[in-house]
Design a protein around this motif. Structure first.
Motif, PDB file in Angstrom:
ATOM      1  N   ILE A 130       0.842  -1.203   0.000  1.00 42.11           N
ATOM      2  CA  ILE A 130       0.000   0.000   0.000  1.00 42.11           C
ATOM      3  C   ILE A 130       0.876   1.251   0.000  1.00 42.11           C
ATOM      4  O   ILE A 130       0.644   2.202  -0.752  1.00 42.11           O
ATOM      5  CB  ILE A 130      -0.943   0.012   1.219  1.00 42.11           C
ATOM      6  N   ALA A 131       1.914   1.241   0.862  1.00 44.68           N
ATOM      7  CA  ALA A 131       2.808   2.398   0.971  1.00 44.68           C
ATOM      8  C   ALA A 131       3.555   2.645  -0.342  1.00 44.68           C
ATOM      9  O   ALA A 131       3.730   3.796  -0.763  1.00 44.68           O
ATOM     10  CB  ALA A 131       3.794   2.190   2.115  1.00 44.68           C
ATOM     11  N   LEU A 132       4.007   1.580  -0.996  1.00 43.42           N
ATOM     12  CA  LEU A 132       4.695   1.721  -2.279  1.00 43.42           C
ATOM     13  C   LEU A 132       3.745   2.246  -3.348  1.00 43.42           C
ATOM     14  O   LEU A 132       4.094   3.114  -4.154  1.00 43.42           O
ATOM     15  CB  LEU A 132       5.287   0.373  -2.711  1.00 43.42           C
ATOM     16  N   GLU A 133       2.528   1.717  -3.353  1.00 40.35           N
ATOM     17  CA  GLU A 133       1.512   2.135  -4.327  1.00 40.35           C
ATOM     18  C   GLU A 133       1.177   3.621  -4.174  1.00 40.35           C
ATOM     19  O   GLU A 133       0.941   4.330  -5.155  1.00 40.35           O
ATOM     20  CB  GLU A 133       0.246   1.284  -4.141  1.00 40.35           C
ATOM     21  N   LYS A 134       1.179   4.101  -2.921  1.00 40.67           N
ATOM     22  CA  LYS A 134       0.877   5.507  -2.650  1.00 40.67           C
ATOM     23  C   LYS A 134       2.096   6.412  -2.826  1.00 40.67           C
ATOM     24  O   LYS A 134       2.006   7.634  -2.644  1.00 40.67           O
ATOM     25  CB  LYS A 134       0.359   5.662  -1.211  1.00 40.67           C
ATOM     26  N   GLY A 135       3.241   5.815  -3.138  1.00 39.06           N
ATOM     27  CA  GLY A 135       4.463   6.598  -3.323  1.00 39.06           C
ATOM     28  C   GLY A 135       5.031   7.156  -2.041  1.00 39.06           C
ATOM     29  O   GLY A 135       5.715   8.185  -2.040  1.00 39.06           O
ATOM     30  N   LEU A 136       4.786   6.460  -0.922  1.00 40.38           N
ATOM     31  CA  LEU A 136       5.212   6.965   0.381  1.00 40.38           C
ATOM     32  C   LEU A 136       6.625   6.526   0.757  1.00 40.38           C
ATOM     33  O   LEU A 136       7.233   7.102   1.648  1.00 40.38           O
ATOM     34  CB  LEU A 136       4.224   6.510   1.461  1.00 40.38           C
ATOM     35  N   ILE A 137       7.127   5.475   0.106  1.00 40.86           N
ATOM     36  CA  ILE A 137       8.467   4.973   0.433  1.00 40.86           C
ATOM     37  C   ILE A 137       9.454   5.486  -0.597  1.00 40.86           C
ATOM     38  O   ILE A 137       9.384   5.127  -1.775  1.00 40.86           O
ATOM     39  CB  ILE A 137       8.478   3.432   0.488  1.00 40.86           C
ATOM     40  N   LYS A 138      10.353   6.330  -0.153  1.00 37.50           N
ATOM     41  CA  LYS A 138      11.342   6.922  -1.048  1.00 37.50           C
ATOM     42  C   LYS A 138      12.765   6.503  -0.676  1.00 37.50           C
ATOM     43  O   LYS A 138      13.689   6.619  -1.478  1.00 37.50           O
ATOM     44  CB  LYS A 138      11.221   8.450  -1.014  1.00 37.50           C
ATOM     45  N   SER A 139      12.968   6.066   0.555  1.00 34.07           N
ATOM     46  CA  SER A 139      14.311   5.710   1.024  1.00 34.07           C
ATOM     47  C   SER A 139      14.717   4.324   0.537  1.00 34.07           C
ATOM     48  O   SER A 139      13.881   3.517   0.128  1.00 34.07           O
ATOM     49  CB  SER A 139      14.363   5.734   2.552  1.00 34.07           C
ATOM     50  N   LYS A 140      16.011   4.061   0.612  1.00 38.81           N
ATOM     51  CA  LYS A 140      16.544   2.739   0.278  1.00 38.81           C
ATOM     52  C   LYS A 140      17.332   2.204   1.475  1.00 38.81           C
ATOM     53  O   LYS A 140      18.318   1.492   1.325  1.00 38.81           O
ATOM     54  CB  LYS A 140      17.431   2.830  -0.968  1.00 38.81           C
ATOM     55  N   THR A 141      16.860   2.589   2.670  1.00 36.71           N
ATOM     56  CA  THR A 141      17.527   2.205   3.922  1.00 36.71           C
ATOM     57  C   THR A 141      16.567   1.440   4.814  1.00 36.71           C
ATOM     58  O   THR A 141      15.387   1.784   4.907  1.00 36.71           O
ATOM     59  CB  THR A 141      18.006   3.459   4.684  1.00 36.71           C
ATOM     60  N   ILE A 142      17.058   0.377   5.448  1.00 37.61           N
ATOM     61  CA  ILE A 142      16.293  -0.273   6.514  1.00 37.61           C
ATOM     62  C   ILE A 142      17.095  -0.228   7.807  1.00 37.61           C
ATOM     63  O   ILE A 142      18.334  -0.259   7.785  1.00 37.61           O
ATOM     64  CB  ILE A 142      15.908  -1.737   6.191  1.00 37.61           C
ATOM     65  N   ILE A 143      16.388  -0.117   8.911  1.00 31.73           N
ATOM     66  CA  ILE A 143      16.994  -0.084  10.243  1.00 31.73           C
ATOM     67  C   ILE A 143      16.547  -1.360  10.950  1.00 31.73           C
ATOM     68  O   ILE A 143      15.355  -1.712  10.913  1.00 31.73           O
ATOM     69  CB  ILE A 143      16.531   1.145  11.036  1.00 31.73           C
ATOM     70  N   VAL A 144      17.466  -2.076  11.578  1.00 32.77           N
ATOM     71  CA  VAL A 144      17.137  -3.361  12.199  1.00 32.77           C
ATOM     72  C   VAL A 144      17.380  -3.319  13.701  1.00 32.77           C
ATOM     73  O   VAL A 144      18.273  -2.634  14.189  1.00 32.77           O
ATOM     74  CB  VAL A 144      17.947  -4.521  11.567  1.00 32.77           C
ATOM     75  N   VAL A 304      21.842  -0.753   5.359  1.00 26.82           N
ATOM     76  CA  VAL A 304      21.256  -1.411   6.531  1.00 26.82           C
ATOM     77  C   VAL A 304      21.895  -0.806   7.776  1.00 26.82           C
ATOM     78  O   VAL A 304      23.124  -0.773   7.901  1.00 26.82           O
ATOM     79  CB  VAL A 304      21.504  -2.937   6.511  1.00 26.82           C
ATOM     80  N   VAL A 305      21.055  -0.312   8.693  1.00 21.98           N
ATOM     81  CA  VAL A 305      21.546   0.334   9.920  1.00 21.98           C
ATOM     82  C   VAL A 305      21.179  -0.535  11.123  1.00 21.98           C
ATOM     83  O   VAL A 305      20.032  -0.965  11.257  1.00 21.98           O
ATOM     84  CB  VAL A 305      20.924   1.735  10.091  1.00 21.98           C
ATOM     85  N   GLY A 306      22.144  -0.797  11.994  1.00 22.12           N
ATOM     86  CA  GLY A 306      21.874  -1.599  13.184  1.00 22.12           C
ATOM     87  C   GLY A 306      22.908  -1.325  14.260  1.00 22.12           C
ATOM     88  O   GLY A 306      23.818  -0.515  14.078  1.00 22.12           O
ATOM     89  N   ASP A 307      22.777  -2.031  15.379  1.00 22.33           N
ATOM     90  CA  ASP A 307      23.765  -1.860  16.447  1.00 22.33           C
ATOM     91  C   ASP A 307      24.865  -2.912  16.336  1.00 22.33           C
ATOM     92  O   ASP A 307      24.930  -3.671  15.352  1.00 22.33           O
ATOM     93  CB  ASP A 307      23.095  -1.881  17.831  1.00 22.33           C
ATOM     94  N   THR A 308      25.692  -2.986  17.353  1.00 21.35           N
ATOM     95  CA  THR A 308      26.859  -3.875  17.331  1.00 21.35           C
ATOM     96  C   THR A 308      26.507  -5.335  17.102  1.00 21.35           C
ATOM     97  O   THR A 308      27.303  -6.084  16.516  1.00 21.35           O
ATOM     98  CB  THR A 308      27.626  -3.731  18.678  1.00 21.35           C
ATOM     99  N   ALA A 309      25.315  -5.750  17.536  1.00 25.45           N
ATOM    100  CA  ALA A 309      24.914  -7.156  17.429  1.00 25.45           C
ATOM    101  C   ALA A 309      24.908  -7.649  15.975  1.00 25.45           C
ATOM    102  O   ALA A 309      25.017  -8.854  15.725  1.00 25.45           O
ATOM    103  CB  ALA A 309      23.525  -7.348  18.036  1.00 25.45           C
TER     104      ALA A 309
END
Length: 486
Positions: A130-144, A304-309
């Motif tokens: 739904i978010a992609l269809e509405k053009g709401l996702i523009k970033s290419k980053t995920i945070i874990v 991809v953004v995350g902590d030391t783990a």
């Protein structure tokens, strides 16, 4: 038999909804945003299509569960509210005068209709789509990150847990009527679960008999909890009410008993993947699966953004192989070593050997460990033990009676060297700033959607809870983003 949810509503009262459910009502907006027909398609095989009584429409049952997650209510309370809350009835596609379901129907729906559906992945994919269809996702980053959920039950024995819940009910009753102490049965002196169950059922019966007490909200809440726990134990009769829950560690000194949900979220704060596990599982082991699940939704990923783990060697190798950027600091053990600065030996590059704090040069070195085993190799430097025995700095360095003295250092892999250089760059530091977003999302799940404590026992129950909670927060986030874009 499955019924037709889309049957024409002929109620003369339908116009009421236009008056009492405004256009900006969240439930009206969700109903307009999401075509819930995908639920009917997924669950069609779980119903008989040509005989038996008409079942409550599966879309309506699913929406009841979604309401439970959004408003953090019990089965009993969500059904009760749907009797008089017109926004609920509108969302549930009911006529104002329609009868509501019995709360027990929700339990049956969860157990009989939602097993093996893969609900968690399905609902996340739907919201990201739904978010992609509405053009709401523009970033290419995920945070874990991973968030923990405590078990509904703790590590006490079944008898202790039942006793605690019955005590909570009695204390609640005494706040309003201390004379009730005379009406409760004598406490059991046995340590048997069955005896404690019998006692709890007697306590419930006494409270329910005194309707003026049972109707008090504070008492009713504790009464409902005890009744649910008694039902669980009556069905299972086991000492571990939550056999799938495990002990996990939040820090070196603190632990919890329950589950972990490993989450990936994009920069727009929409959750793109989630994996529910028992509490003891390691965060870093699920990075690759979170990336692949996120990509499966249709989202393009570069960072991809995350902590030391998440910076273990296998993950560094994986992201490099897949041309991704990993913004996660290396473990300080790798970058800084484990020794205090004052106990570190100095490296003499000319001799290609280490020198101890007393100035003695190592006599030889040896390499241990093999390449390709997922861990760094080690170089061990050996010193003249006779010099160590007489050394004025031998305290805390030389162990009395030791036959040898050595000093070992890790040989950093190419991956570790490159990652260490990257984490010192301004680019790394700038991208790492976005990690706070997932911590805020975890807080929202816990404090607004009841994700701090499991609502039922077992891994399947936790997966169900995760599916509905994440679906709810994603829908709310999509509505917020749409509003911001006008």
């Amino acid at each position: 038999m499955i019924s037709n949810q889309e049957s024409l509503k002929l109620s003369p009262y339908m116009a009421i909804y236009d008056i009492v459910v405004p256009k900006n009502n969240m439930l009206r907006q969700i109903g307009e945003l999401v075509d819930f027909a995908f639920i009917l398609e997924e669950l069609a095989s779980k119903y008989c299509h040509d005989n038996g009584r008409n079942a409550v429409p599966p879309i309506r049952m699913f929406k009841y569960l979604l309401l439970k997650s959004i408003f953090e209510l019990s089965d009993v309370d969500i059904v009760e509210r749907s009797k008089y809350d017109m926004s609920f009835k509108y969302f549930l596609d009911m006529a104002p005068e329609d009868e509501v379901i019995h709360p027990s129907s929700l339990t049956k729906f969860r157990k009989l209709r939602l097993q093996d559906v893969g609900l968690l992945d399905m609902l996340i994919y739907k919201t990201v789509d739904i978010a992609l269809e509405k053009g709401l996702i523009k970033s290419k980053t995920i945070i874990v990150d991973a968030t923990h959920t405590k078990s509904r039950y703790n590590q006490k024995s079944g008898q202790e847990f039942l006793a605690e819940k019955s005590k909570n009910l009695r204390k609640s009753v005494y706040q309003f009527d201390e004379t009730m102490k005379e009406k409760f049965p004598a406490k059991t002196t046995s340590n048997e679960v069955q005896d404690e169950l019998d006692y709890c059922q007697k306590v419930i019966a006494v409270v329910e008999k005194e309707s003026h007490i049972a109707r008090i909200p504070a008492v009713q809440e504790k009464l409902n909890v005890l009744k649910e726990v008694v039902v669980d134990y009556t069905e299972q009769l086991q000492f571990s009410a939550d056999p799938d829950a495990r002990v996990g560690h939040k820090t070196e000194d603190s632990s919890f008993f329950g589950y972990k949900t490993h989450i990936a979220m994009n920069d727009e704060r929409i959750i793109t993947a989630a994996i529910v596990t028992t509490g003891e599982k390691s965060d870093g082991k699920y990075l690759q699966e979170l990336i692949e699940k996120s990509q499966k939704t249709g989202m393009e990923i570069e960072t991809v953004v995350g902590d030391t783990a998440y910076s273990e060697k296998n993950n560094i190798h994986y992201v490099k192989e897949n041309e991704l950027q990993l913004v996660a600091k290396l473990n300080p053990v790798i970058t800084d070593g484990t020794r205090p600065k004052e106990k570190e030996f100095e490296f003499n590059k000319d001799a290609d050997l280490f020198v101890c704090p007393a100035g003695h040069l190592a006599t030889r070195k040896a390499r241990t460990g093999k390449k390709g085993q997922g861990r760094n190799q080690v170089l061990t430097y050996f010193f003249d033990i006779e010099k160590c025995k007489a050394c004025p700095l031998r305290e805390d360095c030389y162990k009395e009676g030791a036959k040898s003295k050595s000093y070992s250092v890790s040989i950093k892999s190419t991956e570790h060297k490159e990652q260490k250089a990257f984490q010192c760059s301004e680019e790394f530091k700038e991208k790492a700033k976005s990690r706070y977003k997932i911590e805020a999302k975890n807080s929202e799940l816990k404090h607004r959607h009841g994700y701090d404590v499991a609502t039922s026992a077992g891994l399947f129950g936790m997966q169900m809870q995760g599916a509905m909670a994440i679906f709810a927060v994603n829908l709310k986030r999509i509505l917020t983003l749409m509003k911001a874009e006008g």
